[in-house]
Design an enzyme around this catalytic site. Structure first.
Site, PDB file in Angstrom:
ATOM      1  N   GLU A 128       0.846  -1.196   0.000  1.00 24.94           N
ATOM      2  CA  GLU A 128       0.000   0.000   0.000  1.00 24.94           C
ATOM      3  C   GLU A 128       0.878   1.242   0.000  1.00 24.94           C
ATOM      4  OE1 GLU A 128      -0.952  -1.498   3.936  1.00 24.94           O
ATOM      5  OE2 GLU A 128      -1.099   0.575   4.630  1.00 24.94           O
ATOM      6  N   LYS A 130       2.831   4.523   1.054  1.00 28.04           N
ATOM      7  CA  LYS A 130       3.310   5.093   2.314  1.00 28.04           C
ATOM      8  C   LYS A 130       2.967   6.579   2.260  1.00 28.04           C
ATOM      9  CE  LYS A 130       7.346   5.296   5.321  1.00 28.04           C
ATOM     10  NZ  LYS A 130       7.267   6.687   5.711  1.00 28.04           N
ATOM     11  N   ASP A 132       2.802  10.405   3.125  1.00 26.84           N
ATOM     12  CA  ASP A 132       3.765  11.328   3.717  1.00 26.84           C
ATOM     13  C   ASP A 132       3.028  12.356   4.579  1.00 26.84           C
ATOM     14  OD1 ASP A 132       6.123  12.485   4.320  1.00 26.84           O
ATOM     15  OD2 ASP A 132       6.506  13.332   2.338  1.00 26.84           O
ATOM     16  N   TYR A 238      -4.515   2.596   8.565  1.00 24.59           N
ATOM     17  CA  TYR A 238      -3.741   1.480   8.012  1.00 24.59           C
ATOM     18  C   TYR A 238      -3.224   0.500   9.062  1.00 24.59           C
ATOM     19  CZ  TYR A 238      -0.004   4.832   9.109  1.00 24.59           C
ATOM     20  OH  TYR A 238       0.804   5.739   9.732  1.00 24.59           O
ATOM     21  N   LYS A 326      11.134   2.700  -0.240  1.00 25.19           N
ATOM     22  CA  LYS A 326      11.102   4.135  -0.530  1.00 25.19           C
ATOM     23  C   LYS A 326      11.264   4.392  -2.030  1.00 25.19           C
ATOM     24  CE  LYS A 326      10.861   6.432   3.126  1.00 25.19           C
ATOM     25  NZ  LYS A 326      11.876   7.056   3.791  1.00 25.19           N
ATOM     26  N   CYS A 431      42.193  18.125  16.320  1.00 25.34           N
ATOM     27  CA  CYS A 431      40.776  18.383  16.515  1.00 25.34           C
ATOM     28  C   CYS A 431      40.507  19.878  16.382  1.00 25.34           C
ATOM     29  CB  CYS A 431      40.341  17.895  17.892  1.00 25.34           C
ATOM     30  SG  CYS A 431      38.666  18.396  18.321  1.00 25.34           S
ATOM     31  N   CYS A 434      39.384  21.292  20.026  1.00 26.83           N
ATOM     32  CA  CYS A 434      40.211  21.370  21.235  1.00 26.83           C
ATOM     33  C   CYS A 434      41.697  21.271  20.943  1.00 26.83           C
ATOM     34  CB  CYS A 434      39.790  20.296  22.242  1.00 26.83           C
ATOM     35  SG  CYS A 434      40.254  18.628  21.739  1.00 26.83           S
ATOM     36  N   CYS A 449      39.118  12.545  17.548  1.00 23.03           N
ATOM     37  CA  CYS A 449      39.795  13.418  18.499  1.00 23.03           C
ATOM     38  C   CYS A 449      40.132  12.602  19.731  1.00 23.03           C
ATOM     39  CB  CYS A 449      38.854  14.569  18.868  1.00 23.03           C
ATOM     40  SG  CYS A 449      39.321  15.419  20.381  1.00 23.03           S
ATOM     41  N   CYS A 455      37.571  17.788  25.446  1.00 23.89           N
ATOM     42  CA  CYS A 455      37.121  18.366  24.178  1.00 23.89           C
ATOM     43  C   CYS A 455      35.693  18.882  24.357  1.00 23.89           C
ATOM     44  CB  CYS A 455      37.169  17.322  23.073  1.00 23.89           C
ATOM     45  SG  CYS A 455      36.530  17.934  21.503  1.00 23.89           S
TER      46      CYS A 455
HETATM   47  S1  IVH Z   1       2.439   0.912   9.053  1.00 26.57           S
HETATM   48  C1  IVH Z   1       4.015  -1.152  12.288  1.00 26.57           C
HETATM   49  N1  IVH Z   1       1.514   1.882   6.828  1.00 26.57           N
HETATM   50  O1  IVH Z   1       5.427   5.693   8.051  1.00 26.57           O
HETATM   51  C2  IVH Z   1       3.128  -0.392  11.477  1.00 26.57           C
HETATM   52  N2  IVH Z   1       2.892   3.274   8.159  1.00 26.57           N
HETATM   53  O2  IVH Z   1       8.262   5.354   8.435  1.00 26.57           O
HETATM   54  C3  IVH Z   1       3.372   1.031  11.554  1.00 26.57           C
HETATM   55  N3  IVH Z   1       3.211   5.519   7.281  1.00 26.57           N
HETATM   56  O3  IVH Z   1       5.322   5.856  11.539  1.00 26.57           O
HETATM   57  C4  IVH Z   1       3.219   1.765  10.364  1.00 26.57           C
HETATM   58  N4  IVH Z   1       1.963   5.274   5.487  1.00 26.57           N
HETATM   59  O4  IVH Z   1       3.594   7.225  10.217  1.00 26.57           O
HETATM   60  C5  IVH Z   1       2.264   2.115   7.905  1.00 26.57           C
HETATM   61  N5  IVH Z   1       0.594   2.663   4.863  1.00 26.57           N
HETATM   62  C6  IVH Z   1       1.329   2.873   5.940  1.00 26.57           C
HETATM   63  C7  IVH Z   1       1.946   4.106   6.164  1.00 26.57           C
HETATM   64  C8  IVH Z   1       2.746   4.265   7.293  1.00 26.57           C
HETATM   65  C9  IVH Z   1       2.718   6.106   6.185  1.00 26.57           C
HETATM   66  C10 IVH Z   1       4.115   6.168   8.234  1.00 26.57           C
HETATM   67  C11 IVH Z   1       3.809   5.953   9.677  1.00 26.57           C
HETATM   68  C12 IVH Z   1       5.051   5.368  10.272  1.00 26.57           C
HETATM   69  C13 IVH Z   1       6.072   5.795   9.281  1.00 26.57           C
HETATM   70  C14 IVH Z   1       7.302   4.916   9.321  1.00 26.57           C
END
Ligand code: IVH
Length: 749
Positions: A128, A130, A132, A238, A326, A431, A434, A449, A455
């Site tokens: 699914e 991710k 932002d 989710y 990602k 360093c 220091c 260092c 330091c």
């Molecule tokens: S699952 C263990 N699903 O990404 C399950 N997270 O980088 C926890 N996020 O903290 C997260 N879309 O805020 C999950 N489809 C998705 C997501 C998602 C965004 C975020 C979430 C998490 C962060 C981790």
């Protein structure tokens, strides 16, 4: 009512004015808290307005008496401390990252290994987008929304219930839901709503936001819910936290159930039967990314079968059953203006590129990491050329690479654009902070260092680490405050934090007069410090900032030793053995070289034995105890011993420990489990579970898992093919059982 209370602003003496302002601040703060946080106004609007006007009139007459926490600066907002805290019933996790198809394949293969599932047996995942945005946990009790909290540090978040109620996608009531249901998901803002919000803000002369994520965060984390109401936030569900009854047997089933309950779930969620299907769905999502209308930064894969998710369990902050794939990093070209050297907590000299600011994927970048001196010179750790061997010089035209929230890097440079007078960068051997020697040990890419505590840069970085979230996490004492206190000589080492009140508290006077501090915040700080005098052992160990001792190693050590005294006694006792270990390593390396030159076989055993000769049995036993802990190797052990043996460093640690009340570590789950507190060794091949799974399960039941058998071992679980460890257990008379007996013992049979 005191006279000063009745008197108008123009009749007050300075002393009365000061007292009156303090009282008004307190009253208005209480009124704000009641109104905004408790949803239960304590005074009526007219009284509230009158108090605010009076406050403003006194401030107008005595501007120099205006308080740092003046109610006039908190227009319609709750108190300066911000949101109250919510402890999540179940920790909110983050995700491990995958950056390419290889990482995804390794994720799937790792899961098969962990669960001992054959490569061709079915194993389904969900995939699914991710989103932002920022994550939010919603708690429903008997179908009513009772609280909403941000992720915070995963354990404790901010209470944003009043704001969450303003989000249309978040149902206030649910029909036919489990009695206790925590729904987790992402709050975000669409591109269209973001653009419109920024237009409105600009027209009003207000603050505009850099990107939709910042706008969403800024809008949810508003002390005034009325502002949140005017900002169009959305929510995708989710995941979930605490539940009184399961939602389904599978991830996909649970998401369907959340949708049926009235949550928005992402329509691009798919069930995939393996790596190939996962990557195909990733490609499809990436293809449609530009037309989605909201920001996503990758694809999340989750094991579909919830029983398998439970078996896979968690690492320290991420689940083993999920990963974020990602989208590729973004690139941009800009000029390198300078190379600065930063000195870190362990003395590492890190080169930082100062860049002409450039936008990379919507974010303005002006700094990038240059890793180490080899990287600048155009070599990798093995001396092989990188970037075709091009070195990086001040003035170069460089390509900046940014992947998600990772620190930007310099990926490449354009020699054709190099200024004629650019000279190779000379990495310092002293360093810059220091002046101590900065040395590079054999096999280490990093120059360090040698100044230790003298330091200032190391001292400050150590302090910042000490107060960080996973360490002491002292409210009101962050990196900025630590820097200021250190610069003024108030705090030189961690112990000083706990004597701050004695030294400067009477002190309140002095602290509250510092810039940025008022009476209330000073009091809060001392209270927050006092609260952290009692600290779990694992946090203390991590907080010391010992090289190679991260959160996981600290937890392993705490679990194994249980108390500070036991840990310190063993580390001290192991000192001469650590020396022997290092001497043996050096001797074996020399012997390998000698033998290679002479064309003969190296006699490593002899080299090793010489180094260990004369080491007392107690030292050997302590060393074995330490390095026998699963997850703790010689590198960590040597680092601990070295730190404990450095006189100044040790004295500083002892001063700190004397001021603390250290929580000994109890068995994490059931102290009454039959293996709680027992030291267990697994050996031979296990058939019903993998070694990693067995270890995690044993630890969850409060056992310590060790890699080697000694007199302290309570139980050996031996599978077929168990060799020397089973023999040693028999010699020592340690109880030895097979895998089935183990499963029966812990009730998993
Ligand atoms: S699952 C263990 N699903 O990404 C399950 N997270 O980088 C926890 N996020 O903290 C997260 N879309 O805020 C999950 N489809 C998705 C997501 C998602 C965004 C975020 C979430 C998490 C962060 C981790």
């Amino acid at each position: 009512m005191a006279d000063s209370e009745k008197a108008g602003a123009e009749e007050l003496t300075e002393g009365q004015a000061r007292a009156r302002l303090a009282l008004l601040a307190e009253r208005l703060e209480a009124a704000n808290r009641a109104y905004y946080q408790d949803d239960a106004p304590a005074i009526d609007d007219a009284t509230y307005d009158a108090l605010k006007r009076e406050n403003a009139a006194i401030e107008a007459r005595f501007p120099h008496l205006k308080r740092a926490d003046s109610p006039s600066d908190q227009v319609g907002a709750a108190p300066a401390e911000g949101f109250s805290k919510v402890t999540h019933a179940e920790r909110m996790l983050s995700l491990a990252n995958a950056f390419d198809a290889g990482d995804v394949a390794e994720f799937v293969a790792g899961i098969r290994r962990y669960l001992n599932i054959a490569a061709d047996a079915p194993l389904a995942f969900t995939a699914e987008p991710k989103i932002d945005g920022l994550s939010l946990s919603l708690r429903y009790e008997k179908g009513q929304l009772v609280s909403a909290a941000t992720r915070g540090n995963g354990e404790v978040g901010e209470n944003v219930t009043a704001n969450a109620r303003m989000i249309a996608d978040i149902p206030q009531t649910l029909a036919a839901a489990p009695d206790i249901l925590e729904v987790r998901g992402e709050v975000y803002m669409s591109h269209a709503d973001f653009a419109a919000l920024n237009d409105r803000q600009a027209a009003r002369g207000g603050k505009t936001f850099a990107n939709p994520r910042n706008a969403a965060a800024g809008s949810l984390r508003q002390l005034d819910p009325a502002i949140t109401r005017d900002r169009p936030l959305r929510f995708f569900a989710y995941a979930w936290g605490a539940l009184s009854s399961p939602l389904a047997d599978t991830q996909s089933g649970a998401i369907d159930r959340l949708a049926a309950l009235g949550f928005r779930t992402n329509p691009l969620t798919a069930r995939c039967d393996g790596t190939e299907a996962m990557l195909a769905h990733y490609a499809a999502i990436e293809q449609g990314r530009a037309t989605l209308g909201y920001d996503i930064d990758g694809v999340v894969y989750k094991v579909d079968d919830l029983a398998l998710q439970a078996r896979l369990g968690l690492r320290s902050t991420t689940p083993r059953w999920a990963i974020a794939h990602k989208f590729p990093a973004e690139l941009a070209w800009t000029r390198l203006e300078a190379i600065d050297i930063q000195v870190g907590r362990t003395g590492a000299l890190s080169p930082v590129a100062r860049l002409q600011p450039v936008t990379v994927g919507g974010v303005v970048v002006s700094n990038a990491t240059l890793h180490n001196e080899d990287y600048i010179a155009g070599r990798d750790a093995n001396g092989q050329p990188i970037r075709d061997g091009k070195d990086i010089r001040v003035g170069d035209w460089t390509q900046v690479y940014r992947a998600g929230d990772v620190i930007p890097k310099i990926a490449d440079l354009d020699l054709a654009q190099r200024p004629a007078d650019a000279t190779p960068f000379v990495f310092p051997t002293l360093c810059p902070e220091c002046g101590s020697d900065a040395v590079r040990e054999e096999g280490d890419a990093v120059r360090r260092c040698t100044g230790g505590l003298i330091c200032p840069a190391q001292a400050v970085e150590k302090l910042k680490h000490f107060v960080s979230r996973a360490a002491f996490d002292i409210e009101g004492l962050g990196a900025k405050q630590v820097e200021a206190f250190h610069a003024d000589g108030w705090i030189a080492e961690p112990a000083d934090i706990f004597t701050l009140q004695d030294r400067y508290g009477s002190g309140l006077q002095q602290l509250k007069n510092r810039e940025g501090w008022g009476e209330k915040s000073a009091e809060n700080l001392f209270a927050a410090i006092a609260e952290k005098r009692r600290i779990p052992l694992n946090r203390l160990i991590f907080a010391l900032g010992i090289r190679h001792v991260g959160e996981v190693a600290a937890a392993d050590l705490a679990r194994h030793f249980g108390s500070w005294d036991a840990l310190a006694a063993t580390v001290d006792a192991a000192a001469s053995a650590a020396g022997a270990h290092l001497a043996a390593e050096a001797a074996m390396l020399a012997e390998r070289r000698r033998a290679a030159d002479a064309g003969t076989r190296p006699d490593l055993a002899a080299a090793r034995k010489t180094a260990w000769d004369g080491v007392a049995d107690t030292a050997r036993a302590a060393w074995e105890d330490l390095t026998g802990i699963d997850g703790i190797g010689a590198t960590v052990a040597v680092s601990l011993v070295t730190t404990f043996q450095q006189e100044a460093e040790r004295a500083s640690i002892d001063r700190l420990v004397a001021l603390l009340d250290i929580e000994t570590v109890a068995a994490p789950i059931s102290a009454d489990s039959p293996v709680a507190g027992k030291t267990v060794v697994f050996t031979g091949s296990l058939e019903k579970m993998t070694r990693a799974e067995a270890k995690a399960r044993a630890e969850a039941l409060g056992a310590k898992v060790s890699g080697s058998v000694s007199a302290r071992t309570d139980l050996v679980v031996a599978g077929p093919g168990a060799g020397s460890k089973a023999t040693k257990a028999a010699e020592l008379g340690v109880e030895t059982i097979d895998e089935d007996a183990w499963l029966a013992l812990i009730g998993d049979a």
